[in-house]
Design a protein around this motif. Structure first.
Motif, PDB file in Angstrom:
ATOM      1  N   THR A 221       0.831  -1.206   0.000  1.00 52.20           N
ATOM      2  CA  THR A 221       0.000   0.000   0.000  1.00 52.20           C
ATOM      3  C   THR A 221       0.860   1.248   0.000  1.00 52.20           C
ATOM      4  OG1 THR A 221      -1.772  -1.174   1.173  1.00 52.20           O
ATOM      5  CG2 THR A 221      -1.825   1.222   1.230  1.00 52.20           C
ATOM      6  N   GLU A 222       1.918   1.249   0.785  1.00 49.13           N
ATOM      7  CA  GLU A 222       2.801   2.415   0.808  1.00 49.13           C
ATOM      8  C   GLU A 222       3.501   2.605  -0.535  1.00 49.13           C
ATOM      9  OE1 GLU A 222       3.088   4.847   2.955  1.00 49.13           O
ATOM     10  OE2 GLU A 222       1.462   3.895   4.077  1.00 49.13           O
ATOM     11  N   ARG A 223       3.883   1.499  -1.197  1.00 51.75           N
ATOM     12  CA  ARG A 223       4.480   1.615  -2.531  1.00 51.75           C
ATOM     13  C   ARG A 223       3.494   2.253  -3.505  1.00 51.75           C
ATOM     14  NH1 ARG A 223       6.650  -3.541  -1.494  1.00 51.75           N
ATOM     15  NH2 ARG A 223       4.929  -4.548  -2.610  1.00 51.75           N
ATOM     16  N   LEU A 224       2.240   1.825  -3.416  1.00 50.49           N
ATOM     17  CA  LEU A 224       1.228   2.366  -4.310  1.00 50.49           C
ATOM     18  C   LEU A 224       0.995   3.847  -4.033  1.00 50.49           C
ATOM     19  CD1 LEU A 224      -0.983   2.066  -6.438  1.00 50.49           C
ATOM     20  CD2 LEU A 224      -2.513   1.296  -4.618  1.00 50.49           C
ATOM     21  N   LEU A 225       0.870   4.204  -2.767  1.00 48.35           N
ATOM     22  CA  LEU A 225       0.626   5.605  -2.424  1.00 48.35           C
ATOM     23  C   LEU A 225       1.780   6.494  -2.879  1.00 48.35           C
ATOM     24  CD1 LEU A 225      -0.902   5.064   1.112  1.00 48.35           C
ATOM     25  CD2 LEU A 225      -2.081   6.076  -0.846  1.00 48.35           C
ATOM     26  N   THR A 226       2.997   6.006  -2.740  1.00 54.50           N
ATOM     27  CA  THR A 226       4.153   6.770  -3.215  1.00 54.50           C
ATOM     28  C   THR A 226       4.115   6.915  -4.735  1.00 54.50           C
ATOM     29  OG1 THR A 226       5.515   6.022  -1.366  1.00 54.50           O
ATOM     30  CG2 THR A 226       6.679   6.817  -3.319  1.00 54.50           C
TER      31      THR A 226
ATOM     32  N   ALA B 106     -10.214   1.941  -3.373  1.00 53.19           N
ATOM     33  CA  ALA B 106     -10.709   2.536  -2.126  1.00 53.19           C
ATOM     34  C   ALA B 106     -12.000   1.850  -1.673  1.00 53.19           C
ATOM     35  CB  ALA B 106     -10.926   4.036  -2.304  1.00 53.19           C
ATOM     36  N   ARG B 107     -12.912   1.646  -2.606  1.00 55.36           N
ATOM     37  CA  ARG B 107     -14.191   1.020  -2.236  1.00 55.36           C
ATOM     38  C   ARG B 107     -13.996  -0.452  -1.868  1.00 55.36           C
ATOM     39  NH1 ARG B 107     -14.382   5.352  -2.376  1.00 55.36           N
ATOM     40  NH2 ARG B 107     -14.071   4.812  -0.187  1.00 55.36           N
ATOM     41  N   ASN B 108     -13.018  -1.114  -2.461  1.00 48.09           N
ATOM     42  CA  ASN B 108     -12.734  -2.494  -2.090  1.00 48.09           C
ATOM     43  C   ASN B 108     -12.289  -2.586  -0.638  1.00 48.09           C
ATOM     44  OD1 ASN B 108     -10.135  -4.559  -1.955  1.00 48.09           O
ATOM     45  ND2 ASN B 108     -11.920  -5.466  -2.943  1.00 48.09           N
ATOM     46  N   ALA B 109     -11.459  -1.648  -0.199  1.00 48.02           N
ATOM     47  CA  ALA B 109     -11.028  -1.653   1.206  1.00 48.02           C
ATOM     48  C   ALA B 109     -12.229  -1.509   2.130  1.00 48.02           C
ATOM     49  CB  ALA B 109     -10.021  -0.526   1.449  1.00 48.02           C
ATOM     50  N   ASP B 110     -13.131  -0.581   1.815  1.00 48.24           N
ATOM     51  CA  ASP B 110     -14.313  -0.402   2.658  1.00 48.24           C
ATOM     52  C   ASP B 110     -15.235  -1.622   2.588  1.00 48.24           C
ATOM     53  OD1 ASP B 110     -13.589   2.097   3.636  1.00 48.24           O
ATOM     54  OD2 ASP B 110     -14.584   3.177   2.005  1.00 48.24           O
ATOM     55  N   ALA B 111     -15.298  -2.263   1.431  1.00 50.41           N
ATOM     56  CA  ALA B 111     -16.133  -3.460   1.304  1.00 50.41           C
ATOM     57  C   ALA B 111     -15.611  -4.583   2.190  1.00 50.41           C
ATOM     58  CB  ALA B 111     -16.180  -3.911  -0.154  1.00 50.41           C
ATOM     59  N   LEU B 112     -14.292  -4.705   2.284  1.00 54.48           N
ATOM     60  CA  LEU B 112     -13.719  -5.741   3.142  1.00 54.48           C
ATOM     61  C   LEU B 112     -13.931  -5.416   4.621  1.00 54.48           C
ATOM     62  CD1 LEU B 112     -10.451  -6.585   1.196  1.00 54.48           C
ATOM     63  CD2 LEU B 112     -12.571  -7.910   1.302  1.00 54.48           C
ATOM     64  N   VAL B 113     -13.964  -4.142   4.954  1.00 53.80           N
ATOM     65  CA  VAL B 113     -14.327  -3.758   6.328  1.00 53.80           C
ATOM     66  C   VAL B 113     -15.747  -4.225   6.632  1.00 53.80           C
ATOM     67  CG1 VAL B 113     -14.833  -1.803   7.849  1.00 53.80           C
ATOM     68  CG2 VAL B 113     -12.731  -1.810   6.482  1.00 53.80           C
ATOM     69  N   ASP B 114     -16.647  -4.020   5.680  1.00 54.44           N
ATOM     70  CA  ASP B 114     -18.029  -4.488   5.868  1.00 54.44           C
ATOM     71  C   ASP B 114     -18.070  -6.000   6.065  1.00 54.44           C
ATOM     72  OD1 ASP B 114     -19.236  -2.011   5.753  1.00 54.44           O
ATOM     73  OD2 ASP B 114     -19.576  -2.096   3.591  1.00 54.44           O
TER      74      ASP B 114
ATOM     75  N   ALA C   2      -6.022  14.677  -5.940  1.00 52.98           N
ATOM     76  CA  ALA C   2      -5.798  14.820  -4.499  1.00 52.98           C
ATOM     77  C   ALA C   2      -6.861  14.072  -3.702  1.00 52.98           C
ATOM     78  CB  ALA C   2      -5.784  16.294  -4.104  1.00 52.98           C
ATOM     79  N   LEU C   3      -8.098  14.102  -4.159  1.00 52.38           N
ATOM     80  CA  LEU C   3      -9.159  13.380  -3.455  1.00 52.38           C
ATOM     81  C   LEU C   3      -8.974  11.879  -3.588  1.00 52.38           C
ATOM     82  CD1 LEU C   3     -12.392  15.458  -4.199  1.00 52.38           C
ATOM     83  CD2 LEU C   3     -10.942  15.464  -2.153  1.00 52.38           C
ATOM     84  N   HIS C   4      -8.524  11.429  -4.748  1.00 53.04           N
ATOM     85  CA  HIS C   4      -8.241  10.005  -4.908  1.00 53.04           C
ATOM     86  C   HIS C   4      -7.172   9.551  -3.920  1.00 53.04           C
ATOM     87  CE1 HIS C   4     -10.623   8.500  -8.224  1.00 53.04           C
ATOM     88  NE2 HIS C   4     -10.355   9.579  -8.940  1.00 53.04           N
ATOM     89  N   ARG C   5      -6.096  10.319  -3.810  1.00 56.48           N
ATOM     90  CA  ARG C   5      -5.008   9.918  -2.905  1.00 56.48           C
ATOM     91  C   ARG C   5      -5.492   9.870  -1.462  1.00 56.48           C
ATOM     92  NH1 ARG C   5      -1.811  12.786  -6.748  1.00 56.48           N
ATOM     93  NH2 ARG C   5      -2.190  14.770  -5.705  1.00 56.48           N
ATOM     94  N   ALA C   6      -6.262  10.877  -1.063  1.00 58.93           N
ATOM     95  CA  ALA C   6      -6.767  10.904   0.316  1.00 58.93           C
ATOM     96  C   ALA C   6      -7.703   9.722   0.569  1.00 58.93           C
ATOM     97  CB  ALA C   6      -7.491  12.218   0.583  1.00 58.93           C
TER      98      ALA C   6
ATOM     99  N   LEU D 188      -7.785   6.828  -1.023  1.00 57.54           N
ATOM    100  CA  LEU D 188      -7.024   5.584  -1.022  1.00 57.54           C
ATOM    101  C   LEU D 188      -6.322   5.377   0.318  1.00 57.54           C
ATOM    102  CD1 LEU D 188      -6.146   3.196  -2.827  1.00 57.54           C
ATOM    103  CD2 LEU D 188      -4.185   4.586  -3.532  1.00 57.54           C
ATOM    104  N   ARG D 189      -5.686   6.425   0.817  1.00 59.33           N
ATOM    105  CA  ARG D 189      -4.968   6.309   2.088  1.00 59.33           C
ATOM    106  C   ARG D 189      -5.926   6.073   3.256  1.00 59.33           C
ATOM    107  NH1 ARG D 189      -0.011   7.282   3.886  1.00 59.33           N
ATOM    108  NH2 ARG D 189       0.660   8.212   1.920  1.00 59.33           N
ATOM    109  N   GLU D 190      -7.017   6.826   3.297  1.00 56.79           N
ATOM    110  CA  GLU D 190      -7.939   6.725   4.430  1.00 56.79           C
ATOM    111  C   GLU D 190      -8.686   5.392   4.433  1.00 56.79           C
ATOM    112  OE1 GLU D 190     -10.281  10.214   3.901  1.00 56.79           O
ATOM    113  OE2 GLU D 190      -8.589  11.565   4.353  1.00 56.79           O
ATOM    114  N   SER D 191      -9.078   4.917   3.278  1.00 54.23           N
ATOM    115  CA  SER D 191      -9.778   3.621   3.228  1.00 54.23           C
ATOM    116  C   SER D 191      -8.830   2.486   3.590  1.00 54.23           C
ATOM    117  CB  SER D 191     -10.397   3.395   1.844  1.00 54.23           C
ATOM    118  OG  SER D 191      -9.407   3.414   0.828  1.00 54.23           O
TER     119      SER D 191
END
Length: 229
Positions: free
Chosen positions: A15-20, A49-57, A84-88, A90-93
C-alpha cells in the motif's frame, strides 16, 4: 511471522508503494486510460478505495457490496474526482481496513464470510485478497510497475492460489504449471493429458491474471486464455 500477520505486513508495504507511486499524478494523469479496458486510472483508484471499505463491511458481518449495480455506480461516481481526493480516499480507506483487521485475533480470524460472486473464505484470507488487489491494480494503473516487479513471496503464493482457483474450470484444458525451480501445479480440467506451461512464477501469474498474454512462457500446446478473475 505466518498467517494473516505476515499478509498484513506485506499489505502495508504494498500500500505504501502504491501511495508513493500515485503521489505525482495530476488530474489529467488520473483521467487518462489505465490498462483495464474502459477504465481510467481514476476508476482503478476508486475501485481500490471502495474495495477496502467493502472488506471492512465483510469483517463486520455485512455484505461486501449491497449489489453489483451499487458497486459499479460507486466506482463510476468516484472515478472523475481530482487526483488529491483520490489519494486521500485511497490512504484513508486503507487505514480503515488496517485498523479493522488489527482488531481481530485468534479464533476471530477463522470466521467465514461470503464475498463477491458468492465466494466463501475465512477472515484470515482477506489480507491476502486485499494484497492481490493492490499488487495487480498497481500494474493496471500503467505508471511504470509491471509483473516483473511483483515480490517473489507474492507471486509464489499467487501461483498456488490461482492453480486452486482454476482447478476443474471448464474453460481451461488440463494444465501443468511448471516454475523454473522445479515446482509444479495441476489446474484446469481434471481429465486428459495436461498441457505443460512453464516459466517464472511472475510470468505464470501475469498470464493467469490476464496481465500479460503469456510472454516469457513456453507451452507444449496452444496457450489458452484464462477465464477472468
Amino acid at each position: 511471522m505466518t498467517g494473516p500477520e505476515a499478509d498484513l505486513a506485506a499489505l502495508k508495504d504494498a500500500t505504501e508503494r502504491l501511495l508513493t507511486a500515485v503521489e505525482p499524478l495530476d488530474d489529467d494523469a488520473v483521467a487518462a486510460p489505465s490498462h483495464l479496458p474502459g477504465w481510467t486510472r481514476g476508476h482503478v483508484l476508486a475501485h481500490l478505495a471502495r474495495n477496502a471499505d467493502a472488506l471492512v463491511d465483510v469483517i463486520h458481518g455485512r455484505p461486501m457490496y449491497p449489489s453489483e449495480e451499487s458497486r459499479n455506480a460507486d466506482i463510476e461516481r468516484g472515478a472523475r474526482r481530482p487526483a488529491a481526493l483520490h489519494r486521500a480516499d485511497l490512504r484513508e480507506s486503507a487505514a480503515r481496513f488496517a485498523e479493522t483487521a488489527a482488531g481481530l485475533s485468534g479464533p476471530a480470524w477463522q470466521r467465514t464470510a461470503t464475498l463477491r460472486n458468492g465466494v466463501v473464505d475465512t477472515l484470515a484470507g482477506l489480507p491476502f485478497r486485499r494484497l492481490t488487489e493492490i499488487e495487480l491494480h498497481h500494474i493496471d494503473l500503467d505508471i511504470g510497475r509491471t509483473v516483473a516487479d511483483l515480490p517473489g513471496t507474492f507471486v509464489d503464493r499467487s501461483v498456488e492460489q490461482l492453480a486452486r482457483r482454476f482447478a476443474g474450470h471448464p474453460a481451461l484444458p488440463p494444465l501443468e504449471l511448471r516454475a523454473e525451480d522445479g515446482r509444479h501445479w495441476r489446474t484446469g480440467a481434471a481429465e486428459g493429458e495436461p498441457r505443460v506451461v512453464a516459466g517464472t512464477p511472475a510470468a505464470l501469474v501475469g498470464w493467469l491474471t490476464g496481465r500479460t498474454s503469456g510472454s516469457g512462457l513456453t507451452s507444449s500446446g496452444p496457450l489458452p486464455q484464462p477465464p477472468p478473475l
